[in-house]
Design a protein around this motif. Sequence first.
Motif, PDB file in Angstrom:
ATOM      1  N   THR A 149       7.005  -4.769  -9.878  1.00 60.44           N
ATOM      2  CA  THR A 149       5.670  -4.164  -9.818  1.00 60.44           C
ATOM      3  C   THR A 149       5.163  -3.992 -11.247  1.00 60.44           C
ATOM      4  O   THR A 149       5.918  -4.160 -12.201  1.00 60.44           O
ATOM      5  N   LEU A 150       3.915  -3.704 -11.387  1.00 53.88           N
ATOM      6  CA  LEU A 150       3.344  -3.447 -12.711  1.00 53.88           C
ATOM      7  C   LEU A 150       3.140  -1.943 -12.870  1.00 53.88           C
ATOM      8  O   LEU A 150       2.886  -1.239 -11.891  1.00 53.88           O
ATOM      9  N   LYS A 151       3.287  -1.463 -14.109  1.00 47.55           N
ATOM     10  CA  LYS A 151       3.040  -0.049 -14.391  1.00 47.55           C
ATOM     11  C   LYS A 151       1.795   0.042 -15.259  1.00 47.55           C
ATOM     12  O   LYS A 151       1.885  -0.044 -16.488  1.00 47.55           O
ATOM     13  N   PRO A 152       0.642   0.189 -14.635  1.00 46.49           N
ATOM     14  CA  PRO A 152      -0.600   0.181 -15.406  1.00 46.49           C
ATOM     15  C   PRO A 152      -0.631   1.329 -16.405  1.00 46.49           C
ATOM     16  O   PRO A 152      -0.161   2.434 -16.127  1.00 46.49           O
ATOM     17  N   GLY A 153      -1.160   1.054 -17.576  1.00 45.57           N
ATOM     18  CA  GLY A 153      -1.243   2.062 -18.630  1.00 45.57           C
ATOM     19  C   GLY A 153      -1.631   1.392 -19.930  1.00 45.57           C
ATOM     20  O   GLY A 153      -1.684   0.158 -19.985  1.00 45.57           O
ATOM     21  N   PRO A 154      -1.862   2.170 -20.966  1.00 42.67           N
ATOM     22  CA  PRO A 154      -2.306   1.601 -22.246  1.00 42.67           C
ATOM     23  C   PRO A 154      -1.359   0.521 -22.774  1.00 42.67           C
ATOM     24  O   PRO A 154      -1.802  -0.474 -23.338  1.00 42.67           O
ATOM     25  N   ASN A 167       3.090   5.933  -2.652  1.00 41.11           N
ATOM     26  CA  ASN A 167       4.242   6.767  -2.975  1.00 41.11           C
ATOM     27  C   ASN A 167       4.431   6.930  -4.480  1.00 41.11           C
ATOM     28  O   ASN A 167       4.980   7.938  -4.936  1.00 41.11           O
ATOM     29  N   SER A 168       3.985   5.939  -5.254  1.00 37.33           N
ATOM     30  CA  SER A 168       4.119   6.036  -6.713  1.00 37.33           C
ATOM     31  C   SER A 168       2.984   6.876  -7.300  1.00 37.33           C
ATOM     32  O   SER A 168       2.912   7.056  -8.509  1.00 37.33           O
ATOM     33  N   LYS A 169       2.115   7.343  -6.455  1.00 29.01           N
ATOM     34  CA  LYS A 169       0.933   8.119  -6.872  1.00 29.01           C
ATOM     35  C   LYS A 169       0.121   7.380  -7.930  1.00 29.01           C
ATOM     36  O   LYS A 169      -0.364   7.960  -8.902  1.00 29.01           O
ATOM     37  N   GLY A 170       0.013   6.069  -7.729  1.00 27.68           N
ATOM     38  CA  GLY A 170      -0.838   5.281  -8.615  1.00 27.68           C
ATOM     39  C   GLY A 170      -0.175   4.841  -9.907  1.00 27.68           C
ATOM     40  O   GLY A 170      -0.802   4.201 -10.739  1.00 27.68           O
ATOM     41  N   THR A 171       1.121   5.150 -10.089  1.00 30.67           N
ATOM     42  CA  THR A 171       1.773   4.738 -11.335  1.00 30.67           C
ATOM     43  C   THR A 171       2.249   3.287 -11.271  1.00 30.67           C
ATOM     44  O   THR A 171       2.582   2.693 -12.282  1.00 30.67           O
ATOM     45  N   GLU A 172       2.302   2.729 -10.053  1.00 40.12           N
ATOM     46  CA  GLU A 172       2.719   1.335  -9.921  1.00 40.12           C
ATOM     47  C   GLU A 172       1.658   0.544  -9.178  1.00 40.12           C
ATOM     48  O   GLU A 172       0.927   1.082  -8.346  1.00 40.12           O
ATOM     49  N   ALA A 173       1.590  -0.750  -9.487  1.00 37.53           N
ATOM     50  CA  ALA A 173       0.661  -1.648  -8.804  1.00 37.53           C
ATOM     51  C   ALA A 173       1.406  -2.923  -8.447  1.00 37.53           C
ATOM     52  O   ALA A 173       2.384  -3.283  -9.116  1.00 37.53           O
ATOM     53  N   LEU A 190       0.833  -1.214   0.000  1.00 33.32           N
ATOM     54  CA  LEU A 190       0.000   0.000   0.000  1.00 33.32           C
ATOM     55  C   LEU A 190       0.864   1.260   0.000  1.00 33.32           C
ATOM     56  O   LEU A 190       0.556   2.233  -0.688  1.00 33.32           O
ATOM     57  N   GLN A 191       1.955   1.215   0.757  1.00 33.68           N
ATOM     58  CA  GLN A 191       2.838   2.386   0.809  1.00 33.68           C
ATOM     59  C   GLN A 191       3.528   2.609  -0.527  1.00 33.68           C
ATOM     60  O   GLN A 191       3.671   3.747  -0.977  1.00 33.68           O
TER      61      GLN A 191
END
Lengths: 144, 83
Positions: A122-127, A105-111, A100-101
């Motif tokens: 980690t995954l970098k969600p995006g198109p 900290n990635s401001k939603g750029t990583e999952a 969660l941290q």
Amino acid sequence: MEFQKLGVEILSMSIDSVFVHKMWNDNELSKMVQGGVLFPMLSDAGGRVGKVFGVFDEDAGVETRGRFIIDPDGVVQGYEVLTPAVGRNVEESLRQIQALQLVRNSKGTEATPSGWKPGKTTLKPGPDLVGKVWEVWKTEMAFD
Amino acid sequence: MSEEMEVGCARPTGGPVGESIETASEHPPATKKEEPSMIQVGKKAPDFAAPAYQNGKFISVKLSEYLGKWVVLCFYPGDFTFV
């Protein structure tokens, strides 16, 4: 303590009075943990707080093993409720907080995918990731 | 952050913040009904205040005092139980 290193505050709560909390800490818990319990042990006599959190068992008159992770904005980010006879897994709570941290900290750029632990991909969600998760994440990674 | 409390004979208790006791007791549940939990991931945790024991002192703890920090709130059935 592991939670302190992550900047996490612990609060425990049961329907016992603060006097019983003192006795339990002084007479038993302090024999399990050196120095006794450091976090506040909260009393919810009557179960009113537990009711709001959905963990008060009216038939038994006690609270079930609910564990709620609350972020710095006061928002619930995860919870787990177990039956009284089954204890929690502290390692899993720590893992979830670390995930969660990281996400915060990635401001939603990583999952963090299934099976993620600190140090793992980690995954970098995006198109560009749509339909391509199979390339960067394998099912074995959920178990290693 | 948390203020120390005077200890009397009455067992102090807390409750949700913002909910009046009158409203709660006006409607005693005649038949027990399933109340929806107000907890949802992504939604604010309901604030509450409760008496607590910490480090030799009796204090009062309010969840909203912890804003700005990560909190793990753990409920359990009872002191001196086995798990």
